[in-house]
Motif scaffolding. Structure first.
Motif, PDB file in Angstrom:
ATOM      1  N   ASP A 173       0.755  -1.070  -0.038  1.00 16.33           N
ATOM      2  CA  ASP A 173      -0.068   0.053   0.044  1.00 16.33           C
ATOM      3  C   ASP A 173       0.812   1.262  -0.067  1.00 16.33           C
ATOM      4  O   ASP A 173       0.493   2.329  -0.694  1.00 16.33           O
ATOM      5  CB  ASP A 173      -0.881   0.049   1.147  1.00 16.33           C
ATOM      6  CG  ASP A 173      -1.857  -1.041   1.070  1.00 16.33           C
ATOM      7  OD1 ASP A 173      -2.628  -1.494   2.284  1.00 16.33           O
ATOM      8  OD2 ASP A 173      -2.239  -1.399  -0.062  1.00 16.33           O
ATOM      9  N   GLU A 188     -10.654  -3.183 -11.724  1.00 23.12           N
ATOM     10  CA  GLU A 188     -10.312  -3.188 -10.412  1.00 23.12           C
ATOM     11  C   GLU A 188      -9.001  -3.372 -10.230  1.00 23.12           C
ATOM     12  O   GLU A 188      -8.404  -4.029 -11.213  1.00 23.12           O
ATOM     13  CB  GLU A 188     -11.175  -4.519  -9.910  1.00 23.12           C
ATOM     14  CG  GLU A 188     -12.532  -4.317  -9.846  1.00 23.12           C
ATOM     15  CD  GLU A 188     -13.196  -5.524  -9.438  1.00 23.12           C
ATOM     16  OE1 GLU A 188     -12.751  -6.328  -8.790  1.00 23.12           O
ATOM     17  OE2 GLU A 188     -14.647  -5.654  -9.762  1.00 23.12           O
ATOM     18  N   TYR A 189      -8.692  -2.563  -9.464  1.00 20.19           N
ATOM     19  CA  TYR A 189      -7.064  -2.669  -8.919  1.00 20.19           C
ATOM     20  C   TYR A 189      -6.865  -3.301  -7.796  1.00 20.19           C
ATOM     21  O   TYR A 189      -7.737  -3.192  -6.550  1.00 20.19           O
ATOM     22  CB  TYR A 189      -6.462  -1.325  -8.767  1.00 20.19           C
ATOM     23  CG  TYR A 189      -5.138  -1.440  -8.224  1.00 20.19           C
ATOM     24  CD1 TYR A 189      -4.055  -1.442  -9.074  1.00 20.19           C
ATOM     25  CD2 TYR A 189      -4.913  -1.153  -6.867  1.00 20.19           C
ATOM     26  CE1 TYR A 189      -2.487  -1.479  -8.531  1.00 20.19           C
ATOM     27  CE2 TYR A 189      -3.339  -1.250  -6.287  1.00 20.19           C
ATOM     28  CZ  TYR A 189      -2.354  -1.398  -7.363  1.00 20.19           C
ATOM     29  OH  TYR A 189      -1.047  -1.337  -6.932  1.00 20.19           O
ATOM     30  N   ARG A 190      -5.873  -4.481  -7.396  1.00 22.19           N
ATOM     31  CA  ARG A 190      -5.951  -5.192  -6.307  1.00 22.19           C
ATOM     32  C   ARG A 190      -4.469  -5.444  -5.793  1.00 22.19           C
ATOM     33  O   ARG A 190      -3.488  -5.773  -6.760  1.00 22.19           O
ATOM     34  CB  ARG A 190      -6.376  -6.435  -6.317  1.00 22.19           C
ATOM     35  CG  ARG A 190      -7.803  -6.598  -6.415  1.00 22.19           C
ATOM     36  CD  ARG A 190      -8.636  -7.764  -6.647  1.00 22.19           C
ATOM     37  NE  ARG A 190      -9.777  -7.670  -6.890  1.00 22.19           N
ATOM     38  CZ  ARG A 190     -10.833  -8.212  -7.161  1.00 22.19           C
ATOM     39  NH1 ARG A 190     -10.348  -9.566  -7.296  1.00 22.19           N
ATOM     40  NH2 ARG A 190     -12.038  -8.090  -7.520  1.00 22.19           N
ATOM     41  N   ASN A 191      -3.913  -5.394  -4.534  1.00 26.12           N
ATOM     42  CA  ASN A 191      -2.777  -5.738  -4.271  1.00 26.12           C
ATOM     43  C   ASN A 191      -2.531  -6.090  -2.862  1.00 26.12           C
ATOM     44  O   ASN A 191      -3.539  -6.076  -2.113  1.00 26.12           O
ATOM     45  CB  ASN A 191      -2.011  -4.250  -4.224  1.00 26.12           C
ATOM     46  CG  ASN A 191      -2.312  -3.113  -3.239  1.00 26.12           C
ATOM     47  OD1 ASN A 191      -3.604  -2.980  -3.186  1.00 26.12           O
ATOM     48  ND2 ASN A 191      -1.510  -2.779  -2.395  1.00 26.12           N
ATOM     49  N   SER A 210      -1.613  -6.060   0.873  1.00 25.39           N
ATOM     50  CA  SER A 210      -1.186  -4.771   1.397  1.00 25.39           C
ATOM     51  C   SER A 210       0.349  -4.627   1.991  1.00 25.39           C
ATOM     52  O   SER A 210       0.664  -3.497   2.168  1.00 25.39           O
ATOM     53  CB  SER A 210      -2.415  -4.694   2.574  1.00 25.39           C
ATOM     54  OG  SER A 210      -2.414  -5.468   3.383  1.00 25.39           O
ATOM     55  N   ILE A 250      -4.610 -13.713  -3.870  1.00 26.79           N
ATOM     56  CA  ILE A 250      -5.332 -12.778  -4.806  1.00 26.79           C
ATOM     57  C   ILE A 250      -5.598 -13.024  -6.122  1.00 26.79           C
ATOM     58  O   ILE A 250      -6.631 -12.816  -6.508  1.00 26.79           O
ATOM     59  CB  ILE A 250      -4.656 -11.107  -4.676  1.00 26.79           C
ATOM     60  CG1 ILE A 250      -4.764 -10.866  -3.281  1.00 26.79           C
ATOM     61  CG2 ILE A 250      -5.643 -10.292  -5.539  1.00 26.79           C
ATOM     62  CD1 ILE A 250      -4.118  -9.668  -2.947  1.00 26.79           C
TER      63      ILE A 250
END
Lengths: 310, 378
Positions: free
Chosen positions: A34, A58-61, A63, A73
């Protein structure tokens, strides 16, 4: 009671317009924690491409930037049946399984940013969009050698990411020196990075050059050099751009920045995937989004969009 | 007690004026894990409400959040027993990274069979756990401080060991050494493969449509990770609620001095619990390393807090002497479902921590209320 209220308010504010499901849905999975500001450009370009192509993005990472969490993920993303996945390949060992499974489910995948074109082919991705890291480092090293550099410090804020480390290896090879002890693990905390750079430079005062691998390590390094009076004296090159880096290129603290143009890494895959899903068309080759050397000339556009799209 | 023969309507429990009568319903409700049970119900209701059609409750989705919850549960069981014994272990995350690198160094870098690496990791982890416990007992310092030190020492050693031996912080190639290793399956295998193929043929589970796995079910079995989690939960629950040692754990955490007066070997209990916490971290690491085929020096970052959060959602007291393993396991389930569920629901993932903090706060408030009901404290 409180919990229900809390959940409902969040749900109503945080959920995207999941109701309109006519547009395709693409998910971008990154390996960035993040705290990594560089990825804002990716998020913005992704949103822009989503608006322009009229698809859901959509953006995902993970954390904390834990690659094992990232693998989960990707598995989750595949389970939610998107129309396409855009992901980085920060660690092939960990990510190849989940990505191959997504491909085997029939989901088109594009690899961006990290990994190599060869690895992207191995996991069955459609294409690779990014900057070949070792080559970029090598080009930078050769450039520095021409400018008379013989020794350097590499400030690595993501020691866990072997692909980013390739930049330092390439730079060392370009200079024709051994990487040896010139790479430090700086961590992600700005104050720590600054003090580690100061400590290294006072212990090795005859270091010719500093190479930073992104804004996370570049910004504190700029501060460190201003503090010990080496700013403008020491040969300073960096990977990736950010507002502070652009300023430092202007005032001569940084000699050049290498731009891998993250905008393209997020924007183009959405365009490619959308057209691939809609019309079955696909470019016949990988796309190199970089490297581009950014120096004091021609900064105007970069300045205007620094941190947003550049 | 001969005149008690007429009380057949109240079996087993003979009426005793010294014991307050409680309705069976209230008895069934009032337990440390009640808060976590409510949490699980709430969380599931919430996600069934907003993410029903997202694949979250398809077999693939269930395995996904199931595996994530199982990972939390494995370290939560260790953290739970240790916390009930009145101590903390903040080195869990570092221990995960450390154990993984130990396995990789032994097997990939030095060419020993994989089981030797796994054994070495467990031996070292148990030794470090024992050292943590010994230092806490000997110095009388809070375990928070001692294990905070080991968090840093272990993480540093892990990165140093990886860099000096291989010049990389990620050591890959574990898949190759895991081939045909007898112990590897125990941590990285899958159970009930045949059943899942059969389910896929029935059409309950989707199949891969492309590539070299075409025709295989998308979920090919229950990962050993989940089996380990269940085994550890059962073991921990049995130990805590059905054995003398379990009572010692409660006593050590409740009031160590009073426990010593009545002959509880408090030091031994605490050191053993530190070792168990390290053991759980190593189970986690081994499963992860074998599944993903590589070990990295930065794995397990912040996992100690994720374990503690699971335990606290599960109703345990930070001060020790009170809690339940089942609660911690349910806490891990809440954590895993929320973490993955937010992705399924398409919520902006940066809000995950906001959710988590909210859930933690609500759970603790609820748990405190329930605990007051049980123990009668004000």
């Amino acid at each position: 009671m409180l919990g229900a209220v809390f959940a409902v308010t969040l749900a109503t504010t945080a959920l995207p317009d999941a109701a309109k499901a006519e547009g395709e849905r693409f998910v971008l999975v990154s390996h960035a924690p993040d705290s990594d500001s560089w990825w804002n450009t990716i998020k913005n370009a992704l949103a822009l491409a989503g608006r322009q192509m009229e698809v859901e993005v959509e953006y995902r990472n993970p954390s904390t930037g834990d690659i094992a969490d990232m693998a989960r993920i990707i598995e989750q993303t595949a389970a939610s049946n998107p129309d396409g996945i855009i992901t980085t390949l920060a660690d092939t060992d960990v990510l190849s399984g989940p990505i191959e499974n997504a491909v085997a489910k029939g989901i088109p995948v594009i690899i961006i940013n990290s990994g190599t074109p060869e690895e992207a082919k191995q996991v069955g991705a459609l294409m690779y969009v990014g900057q070949p890291e070792y080559d970029a480092g090598l080009a930078a090293g050769e450039r520095a050698k021409n400018d008379g550099v013989g020794s350097f410090l590499c400030v690595n804020h993501v020691v866990s990411n072997p692909v980013v480390g390739e930049r330092c290896r390439g730079f060392a090879d370009g200079l024709g020196v051994d990487l040896g002890d010139s790479m430090i693990d700086s961590g992600q905390d700005p104050a720590e990075i600054k003090n580690k750079v100061l400590a290294y430079l006072s212990a090795n005062p005859d270091t010719d050059a500093v190479l930073t691998l992104g804004p996370t390590s570049a910004n504190p390094t700029i501060e460190a050099l201003k503090e010990n009076g080496m700013a403008g004296q020491i040969y300073f090159g960096t990977f990736d751009l950010g507002p502070e880096i652009v300023k430092a290129i202007q005032d001569g603290t940084i000699k050049w920045g290498i731009d891998q143009q993250p905008f393209l890494q997020a924007y183009l895959p959405v365009v490619v995937l959308t057209n691939y899903v809609r019309y079955g068309v696909l470019p016949g080759n990988n796309i190199n989004s970089g490297p581009g050397f950014i120096t004091n000339e021609g900064l105007e556009m970069i300045e205007r969009y620094a941190g947003e799209y550049r | 007690m001969a005149d008690q023969a007429s009380t057949a309507s109240t079996p087993a429990a003979a009426r005793d004026e010294r014991v307050r009568a409680q309705s069976p319903f209230r008895k069934a409700l009032i337990r440390p894990e009640l808060g976590a049970i409510c949490g699980v119900i709430l969380v599931f209701a919430f996600f069934i409400g907003i993410a029903r059609d997202s694949g979250m409750f398809a077999p693939e989705g269930i395995i996904n959040w199931g595996v994530v919850s199982a990972q939390f549960a494995i370290i939560a069981v260790g953290a739970c027993l240790l916390m009930i014994a009145g101590e903390f272990d903040l080195s869990v995350g570092s221990m995960i990274g450390f154990s993984g690198i130990v396995i990789a160094l032994f097997s990939v870098t030095w060419g020993f069979p994989l089981w030797v690496g796994i054994l070495a990791a467990f031996v070292l982890a148990l030794a470090i756990g024992a050292l943590n416990g010994y230092l806490v007992i000997k110095t009388g310092l809070p375990s928070f401080i001692v294990t905070l030190a080991s968090l840093y020492i272990l993480r540093g050693l892990t990165i140093y060991a990886a860099i000096t031996t291989t010049r990389k912080t990620i050591i890959g190639g574990i898949r190759d050494v895991a081939e045909g290793d007898p112990v590897a399956w125990l941590f990285g295998g899958t159970l009930f493969k045949g059943l899942f193929v059969w389910l896929a043929d029935l059409g309950v589970i989707g199949k891969f449509v492309a590539g070299n796995r075409a025709g295989e079910p998308v979920v090919d079995g229950v990962p050993m990770l989940i089996v380990w989690a269940l085994a550890l939960i059962l073991f921990g629950h049995f130990l805590l609620t059905r054995t003398k040692f379990g009572n010692w754990i409660f006593a050590s955490g409740g009031d160590a001095q009073a426990a010593r007066y009545v002959g509880v070997p408090v030091n031994r209990v605490k050191i053993l619990m530190f070792m168990f916490s390290a053991f759980c971290a190593t189970v986690f690491a081994t499963c992860q390393v074998i599944e993903f085929g590589s070990a990295a020096a930065d794995r397990g970052l912040l996992k100690e807090f994720e374990a503690i959060i699971s335990v606290v959602i599960g109703g345990a007291l930070l001060t020790g002497g009170y809690g339940s393993v089942v609660g911690a396991a349910l806490g891990a389930l809440v954590f895993g479902v929320v973490q993955q569920g937010l992705f399924f629901a398409g919520v902006e993932s940066s809000l995950f921590r906001v959710f988590l903090g909210g859930i933690l706060l609500i759970a603790v408030i609820l748990n405190t209320y329930i605990r007051r009901l049980i123990t009668g404290e004000r």
